[in-house]
Design a protein around this motif. Structure first.
Motif, short mmCIF file in Angstrom:
data_model
loop_
_atom_site.label_atom_id
_atom_site.label_comp_id
_atom_site.label_asym_id
_atom_site.label_seq_id
_atom_site.Cartn_x
_atom_site.Cartn_y
_atom_site.Cartn_z
N VAL A 1 0.84 -1.20 0.00
CA VAL A 1 0.00 0.00 0.00
C VAL A 1 0.87 1.26 0.00
CG1 VAL A 1 -1.66 1.32 1.36
CG2 VAL A 1 -1.96 -1.14 1.09
N ARG A 2 1.89 1.28 0.84
CA ARG A 2 2.75 2.46 0.95
C ARG A 2 3.45 2.77 -0.37
NH1 ARG A 2 4.68 3.57 6.39
NH2 ARG A 2 6.74 4.07 5.60
N TYR A 3 4.11 1.78 -0.94
CA TYR A 3 4.89 2.04 -2.14
C TYR A 3 4.00 2.17 -3.38
CZ TYR A 3 8.59 0.73 1.06
OH TYR A 3 9.42 0.67 2.16
N GLY A 4 2.85 1.54 -3.36
CA GLY A 4 1.90 1.75 -4.45
C GLY A 4 1.37 3.17 -4.47
N ALA B 1 4.03 5.56 -5.71
CA ALA B 1 4.30 5.50 -7.15
C ALA B 1 3.18 6.14 -7.96
CB ALA B 1 4.49 4.05 -7.58
N PHE B 2 1.93 5.99 -7.51
CA PHE B 2 0.80 6.40 -8.35
C PHE B 2 -0.02 7.55 -7.77
CE2 PHE B 2 1.51 1.84 -9.21
CZ PHE B 2 1.85 1.92 -10.55
N ASP B 3 0.15 7.90 -6.52
CA ASP B 3 -0.67 8.97 -5.95
C ASP B 3 0.08 9.66 -4.83
OD1 ASP B 3 -3.54 10.17 -5.82
OD2 ASP B 3 -3.03 9.74 -3.76
N SER B 4 1.12 10.37 -5.17
CA SER B 4 1.86 11.15 -4.18
C SER B 4 2.43 12.39 -4.84
CB SER B 4 2.98 10.31 -3.54
OG SER B 4 3.99 10.06 -4.49
N ASN B 5 2.74 13.37 -4.04
CA ASN B 5 3.33 14.60 -4.54
C ASN B 5 4.69 14.82 -3.89
OD1 ASN B 5 2.11 15.08 -2.03
ND2 ASN B 5 2.05 17.27 -2.39
N VAL B 6 5.44 15.74 -4.44
CA VAL B 6 6.76 16.09 -3.91
C VAL B 6 6.69 17.51 -3.38
CG1 VAL B 6 9.21 16.33 -4.40
CG2 VAL B 6 7.89 14.56 -5.57
#
Length: 610
Positions: free
Chosen positions: A278-281, A284-289
């Motif tokens: 869940v964390r790495y998914g 990869a697909f729904d996070s911002n910087v």
């Protein structure tokens, strides 16, 4: 040949003249389009395109009728109101301003009014005017991790494996709940109500500082005796499982950790795999910087160009060169493989770096638990880190705070080795300044028996090794980089203002803040000699107490800083620590034993004489 050159020069001159003429016409048109209307009200480019539907006065009247703006303005002396039409967005920005003591103006409130509908789109009051992160924008930090179903699921996976029926009503359960209680403050932060969210941070911080101090000093926790009387006393932890590695030899003052959980190893492994997926998914697909990750990418790009990462950052991240050199060096492999485009885009290098920092932390927690209590404790420690919602929150923002935690975790893994311990705490300081408080404490060897009591020289060697590993980056520009480093890091942080602490929101509390800073500094030095005997639990708990104490005094605090002290809190709260049973007394010697001892001594003497 001369005539040809003259013709070229003539054409160039005409081109330059034409370019200057067009530029002057553009400037003149823009100047003519800006006009002032009303008393202190300004409208933007109203001559280009269709005229606005609202006048500046109408926009001000709509803004003045907003309840949130009216409540804030009633507590502040508003001296001027201005309305500006933001033409590309077709909305009015109405600003209410007060006058500072030095004669300058301060924007107290901004109200954005849609020109077509006359509806209010957004209201910013106080710190929200200057701080984007105070406005409660949906998904600005953490994205989908803030959804209640994901957040509460992670919290449940973190908490439930650590609870047992007989220990449900214990101080250990309260410790774990306090760690999760930062979530209450986060709810208000996500709504943009920082005058509620900020004060809610301090009760759990204060509790953790006191609780970790009590554990570190080997003192019975306050209320523990009362809880023991109220509830049935929990049985002693079960014996170590068969797969546990034998604990290293310790003296009578050392405490031994045990994994107390109802979950078998296979279930812990399955939960850990699900949480990591869940964390790495999501990363990869729904996070911002955020700007912190952007800073790491820019600094790494500067290092790859042979420049020091201080003093020349782009304007969209102008103060991002405020971190230690390790932060920028750690991003170098990822920027080398995924170069920076020069813009604040998706920044794949920042995603890769944040994921690598998190993997280092998860593996480090697993190795630490395995060293102390075997496979089950290793899985439990790794799961506790991975399932704790605020570590996922830091991962989804692709920040650098997990790098600080990872270096400290591996410092505990290498705690028996003075050189390794010194190098890791030095690297932690080279990422962010807070771990500098641990330098005196970590100079002590946290294993009182079976090893020399003083290994200061080896520890100092490790610190020097850590310095040499990273601080070369400061000297890439020679003296320029060396002089820019303290100015852009320590000095900038000392003069920083922020509404994300009670100190920033209440400047009149400055004397109390300075007093607490002094107490934390004295405590950081006092642990050099007190407590007199120190084991790994004591060292971890006191380390956590010092980091939490530092955060209690920070002018700028944020939820991303929780991972700094989390490894120490997990080591203190997740295992159940018990003192080993004293060795059984030897039975009294019998006459036969005495005669055998004399015979053995005589045989040994004859062997030596021969």
């Amino acid at each position: 040949m001369t005539s040809r050159r003259a013709g070229v020069s003539t054409r160039l001159g005409r081109g330059v003249l034409l370019t200057l003429t067009i530029a002057l016409l553009v400037v003149a048109a823009a100047t003519a389009g800006a006009q002032t209307t009303g008393a202190g009200a300004t409208s933007g480019d109203e001559t280009s395109g269709p005229p606005p539907k609202l006048t500046s006065r109408e926009a001000i009247e709509i803004a003045e009728g907003n309840g949130k703006a009216r409540d804030w303005n009633s507590d502040h002396s508003i001296t001027r109101t201005a309305a500006e039409l933001e033409k590309p967005l077709d909305r009015w920005k109405v600003s209410f301003m007060s006058e500072r003591s030095d004669g300058t103006e301060k924007v107290e409130t901004q109200v954005f009014v849609d020109d077509d509908t006359g509806q209010i789109e957004e209201v910013r009051t106080g710190p929200q005017v200057g701080w984007m992160m105070a406005r409660g924008y949906d998904g600005s930090f953490g994205r989908e991790i803030n959804r209640p179903v994901i957040w509460l699921s992670l919290a449940a996976i973190f908490l439930l494996p650590l609870l047992t029926p007989r220990r449900l009503f214990s101080i250990r359960t309260l410790d774990l709940l306090v760690l999760l209680s930062f979530s209450v403050s986060l709810v208000w932060f996500n709504r943009g109500e920082i005058f509620t969210s900020v004060p809610l941070v301090y009760p759990p911080l204060a509790y953790l500082a006191l609780r970790l101090t009590w554990i570190g000093l080997g003192t019975r926790a306050p209320g523990q005796r009362w809880l023991s009387r109220l509830m049935r006393r929990a049985p002693d932890p079960p014996p170590a499982p068969a797969d546990a590695t034998p604990a290293p030899a310790r003296g009578a003052t050392s405490r031994l950790p045990r994994a107390v959980t109802l979950c078998p190893p296979w279930l812990l492994t399955a939960l850990l795999a699900i949480v990591l997926a869940v964390r790495y998914g999501l990363n990869a697909f729904d996070s911002n910087v955020i700007d912190v990750g952007y800073a790491g990418v820019i600094g790494a790009d500067r290092i790859l160009e042979g420049r020091a990462p201080y003093g020349d950052f782009p304007s969209d991240c102008g103060h991002c060169d405020t971190y230690g050199p390790l932060n920028y060096i750690a991003y170098v492999p990822f920027v080398w493989t995924q170069p920076w485009s020069g813009e604040w885009d998706s920044l794949p290098a920042a995603h890769g770096a944040a994921t690598a920092f998190d993997i280092l932390a998860v593996v480090g927690m697993g190795v630490l638990g395995w060293q102390l209590g075997g496979t089950r404790l290793g899985l439990l420690m790794a799961l506790a880190w991975a399932a704790f919602p605020f570590t996922a929150y830091a991962l989804e923002t692709n920040a650098n705070d997990t790098l600080v935690a990872a270096t400290l975790i591996w410092g505990m893994v290498l705690a028996r080795h003075a050189i390794g311990r010194g190098a890791m705490v030095s690297l932690a300081v080279a990422a962010k300044i807070a771990p500098a408080l641990l330098l005196p404490l970590w100079s002590r060897h946290p294993f009182p028996d079976g090893a020399p009591r003083r290994r200061l020289s080896k520890y100092l060697l490790g610190v020097v090794i850590g310095v040499l590993l990273v601080f070369w980056a400061i000297a890439l520009d020679g003296l320029r980089g060396i002089t820019a480093f303290p100015e852009r890091t320590v000095l900038y942080q000392l003069g920083r203002d922020s509404p994300f602490s009670i100190w920033g929101q209440n400047p009149e509390l400055r004397p109390l803040q300075l007093a607490l800073m002094g107490i934390v500094a004295v405590a950081a030095l006092a642990v050099l000699r007190w407590p007199r005997r120190l084991d790994l639990l004591g060292a971890a708990a006191l380390s956590g107490a010092l980091i939490v104490g530092f955060q209690l005094t920070m002018t700028h605090w944020f939820y991303l800083y929780i991972p700094w002290f989390l490894p120490f809190a997990l080591l203190a709260f997740v295992p159940v620590w018990q003192r080993p049973e004293p060795p059984a007394p030897s039975p009294p010697a019998t006459p036969a034993d005495a005669e055998r001892e004399v015979t053995d001594e005589a045989s040994a003497r004859e062997l030596v004489e021969a």
